[in-house]
Design a protein around this motif. Structure first.
Motif, PDB file in Angstrom:
ATOM      1  N   MET A  17     -40.994 108.152 109.631  1.00  0.00           N
ATOM      2  CA  MET A  17     -39.555 108.392 109.651  1.00  0.00           C
ATOM      3  C   MET A  17     -39.247 109.868 109.619  1.00  0.00           C
ATOM      4  N   SER A  18     -40.035 110.655 108.910  1.00  0.00           N
ATOM      5  CA  SER A  18     -39.731 112.078 108.856  1.00  0.00           C
ATOM      6  C   SER A  18     -40.004 112.737 110.195  1.00  0.00           C
ATOM      7  N   ARG A  19     -40.953 112.185 110.969  1.00  0.00           N
ATOM      8  CA  ARG A  19     -41.232 112.739 112.283  1.00  0.00           C
ATOM      9  C   ARG A  19     -40.312 112.174 113.354  1.00  0.00           C
ATOM     10  N   GLY A  20     -39.874 110.931 113.169  1.00  0.00           N
ATOM     11  CA  GLY A  20     -39.069 110.272 114.191  1.00  0.00           C
ATOM     12  C   GLY A  20     -37.617 110.676 114.119  1.00  0.00           C
ATOM     13  N   THR A  29     -36.625  96.120 110.883  1.00  0.00           N
ATOM     14  CA  THR A  29     -38.075  96.226 110.799  1.00  0.00           C
ATOM     15  C   THR A  29     -38.536  97.237 109.755  1.00  0.00           C
ATOM     16  N   ALA A  30     -37.614  97.948 109.147  1.00  0.00           N
ATOM     17  CA  ALA A  30     -37.968  98.960 108.146  1.00  0.00           C
ATOM     18  C   ALA A  30     -38.526  98.293 106.897  1.00  0.00           C
ATOM     19  N   GLU A  31     -39.407  98.992 106.232  1.00  0.00           N
ATOM     20  CA  GLU A  31     -39.904  98.520 104.944  1.00  0.00           C
ATOM     21  C   GLU A  31     -38.708  98.417 103.991  1.00  0.00           C
ATOM     22  N   PRO A  32     -38.647  97.367 103.185  1.00  0.00           N
ATOM     23  CA  PRO A  32     -37.487  97.184 102.300  1.00  0.00           C
ATOM     24  C   PRO A  32     -37.216  98.368 101.374  1.00  0.00           C
ATOM     25  N   ASN A  33     -38.263  98.960 100.803  1.00  0.00           N
ATOM     26  CA  ASN A  33     -38.049 100.088  99.888  1.00  0.00           C
ATOM     27  C   ASN A  33     -37.565 101.322 100.632  1.00  0.00           C
ATOM     28  N   VAL A  34     -38.065 101.532 101.837  1.00  0.00           N
ATOM     29  CA  VAL A  34     -37.623 102.667 102.654  1.00  0.00           C
ATOM     30  C   VAL A  34     -36.161 102.467 103.039  1.00  0.00           C
ATOM     31  N   LEU A  35     -35.817 101.254 103.428  1.00  0.00           N
ATOM     32  CA  LEU A  35     -34.432 100.939 103.776  1.00  0.00           C
ATOM     33  C   LEU A  35     -33.518 101.189 102.577  1.00  0.00           C
ATOM     34  N   ARG A  36     -33.926 100.718 101.408  1.00  0.00           N
ATOM     35  CA  ARG A  36     -33.118 100.928 100.196  1.00  0.00           C
ATOM     36  C   ARG A  36     -32.891 102.417  99.940  1.00  0.00           C
ATOM     37  N   ASP A  37     -33.959 103.197 100.036  1.00  0.00           N
ATOM     38  CA  ASP A  37     -33.838 104.635  99.775  1.00  0.00           C
ATOM     39  C   ASP A  37     -32.926 105.320 100.783  1.00  0.00           C
ATOM     40  N   ARG A  38     -33.067 104.958 102.056  1.00  0.00           N
ATOM     41  CA  ARG A  38     -32.240 105.575 103.096  1.00  0.00           C
ATOM     42  C   ARG A  38     -30.775 105.195 102.934  1.00  0.00           C
ATOM     43  N   ARG A  99     -32.558  92.207 103.050  1.00  0.00           N
ATOM     44  CA  ARG A  99     -33.635  92.486 104.027  1.00  0.00           C
ATOM     45  C   ARG A  99     -34.853  91.593 103.768  1.00  0.00           C
ATOM     46  N   ILE A 100     -35.168  91.369 102.498  1.00  0.00           N
ATOM     47  CA  ILE A 100     -36.344  90.573 102.146  1.00  0.00           C
ATOM     48  C   ILE A 100     -36.063  89.070 102.236  1.00  0.00           C
ATOM     49  N   ASN A 101     -34.922  88.644 101.713  1.00  0.00           N
ATOM     50  CA  ASN A 101     -34.682  87.213 101.504  1.00  0.00           C
ATOM     51  C   ASN A 101     -33.743  86.539 102.493  1.00  0.00           C
ATOM     52  N   GLU A 102     -32.936  87.293 103.192  1.00  0.00           N
ATOM     53  CA  GLU A 102     -31.925  86.707 104.084  1.00  0.00           C
ATOM     54  C   GLU A 102     -31.937  87.378 105.457  1.00  0.00           C
ATOM     55  N   PRO A 103     -32.964  87.134 106.265  1.00  0.00           N
ATOM     56  CA  PRO A 103     -33.061  87.830 107.558  1.00  0.00           C
ATOM     57  C   PRO A 103     -31.877  87.563 108.494  1.00  0.00           C
ATOM     58  N   LYS A 104     -31.303  86.369 108.432  1.00  0.00           N
ATOM     59  CA  LYS A 104     -30.149  86.084 109.295  1.00  0.00           C
ATOM     60  C   LYS A 104     -28.939  86.913 108.888  1.00  0.00           C
ATOM     61  N   ALA A 105     -28.747  87.072 107.599  1.00  0.00           N
ATOM     62  CA  ALA A 105     -27.636  87.900 107.119  1.00  0.00           C
ATOM     63  C   ALA A 105     -27.899  89.369 107.417  1.00  0.00           C
ATOM     64  N   MET A 106     -29.168  89.755 107.433  1.00  0.00           N
ATOM     65  CA  MET A 106     -29.514  91.150 107.700  1.00  0.00           C
ATOM     66  C   MET A 106     -29.112  91.550 109.117  1.00  0.00           C
ATOM     67  N   THR A 107     -29.224  90.629 110.059  1.00  0.00           N
ATOM     68  CA  THR A 107     -28.836  90.958 111.436  1.00  0.00           C
ATOM     69  C   THR A 107     -27.359  91.296 111.530  1.00  0.00           C
ATOM     70  N   ALA A 108     -26.549  90.735 110.638  1.00  0.00           N
ATOM     71  CA  ALA A 108     -25.114  91.037 110.641  1.00  0.00           C
ATOM     72  C   ALA A 108     -24.834  92.461 110.164  1.00  0.00           C
ATOM     73  N   LEU A 109     -25.779  93.042 109.414  1.00  0.00           N
ATOM     74  CA  LEU A 109     -25.579  94.390 108.874  1.00  0.00           C
ATOM     75  C   LEU A 109     -26.042  95.495 109.808  1.00  0.00           C
ATOM     76  N   VAL A 110     -26.779  95.162 110.856  1.00  0.00           N
ATOM     77  CA  VAL A 110     -27.360  96.192 111.716  1.00  0.00           C
ATOM     78  C   VAL A 110     -26.319  97.160 112.261  1.00  0.00           C
ATOM     79  N   PRO A 111     -25.176  96.712 112.792  1.00  0.00           N
ATOM     80  CA  PRO A 111     -24.212  97.683 113.335  1.00  0.00           C
ATOM     81  C   PRO A 111     -23.695  98.672 112.290  1.00  0.00           C
TER      82      PRO A 111
END
Length: 133
Positions: A17-20, A29-38, A99-111
């Motif tokens: 992520m620091s390079r990208g 697809t992000a790691e849950p802890n990385v997503l939380r921190d970001r 992100r971990i427990n509700e993948p269908k709900a997570m898709t609603a948060l992407v935008p």
């Protein structure tokens, strides 16, 4: 007597992520802890009115996706009774849970997450503290 240092393996996800670019970050697809921190950093950098708008959008999107937010907050041990009481770390923890427990709900948060995470591109670099004197 010699004291050994424990070498830690580099965090591949954080290093990528620091390079990208910020736009390449995918909340699904992000790691849950990385997503939380970001998310926590991004919410903390927003002005109060922007933060409340983003928070409300996230909560509305999760509700529309069928998630019982009150139950999630209870399971996470978050004592907030209203949306205004939710702090940036608590919102980030909720998103990590989704992100971990509700993948269908997570898709609603992407935008909303993609928009929020691209508002402050400098945060993707993170803070590097040098221990050299």
């Amino acid at each position: 007597m010699r004291t050994g240092r424990i070498k830690r393996a580099p965090d591949a996800a954080g290093d990528r992520m620091s390079r990208g670019s910020q736009a390449a970050f995918d909340p699904l697809t992000a790691e849950p802890n990385v997503l939380r921190d970001r998310v926590c950093k991004a919410l903390s950098l927003l002005a109060e009115d922007e933060r409340s708008g983003v928070r409300d959008r996230i909560l509305v999107d999760l509700t529309r996706a069928g998630l019982n937010i009150g139950q999630c907050l209870l399971l996470l041990g978050i004592p907030a009774r209203t949306a205004d009481e939710l702090t940036a770390p608590e919102m980030a923890t909720l998103i990590r849970y989704v992100r971990i427990n509700e993948p269908k709900a997570m898709t609603a948060l992407v935008p909303v997450l993609s928009e929020m995470l691209t508002l402050h591109p400098a945060q993707s670099r993170g803070l590097r503290v040098s221990r050299a004197a």
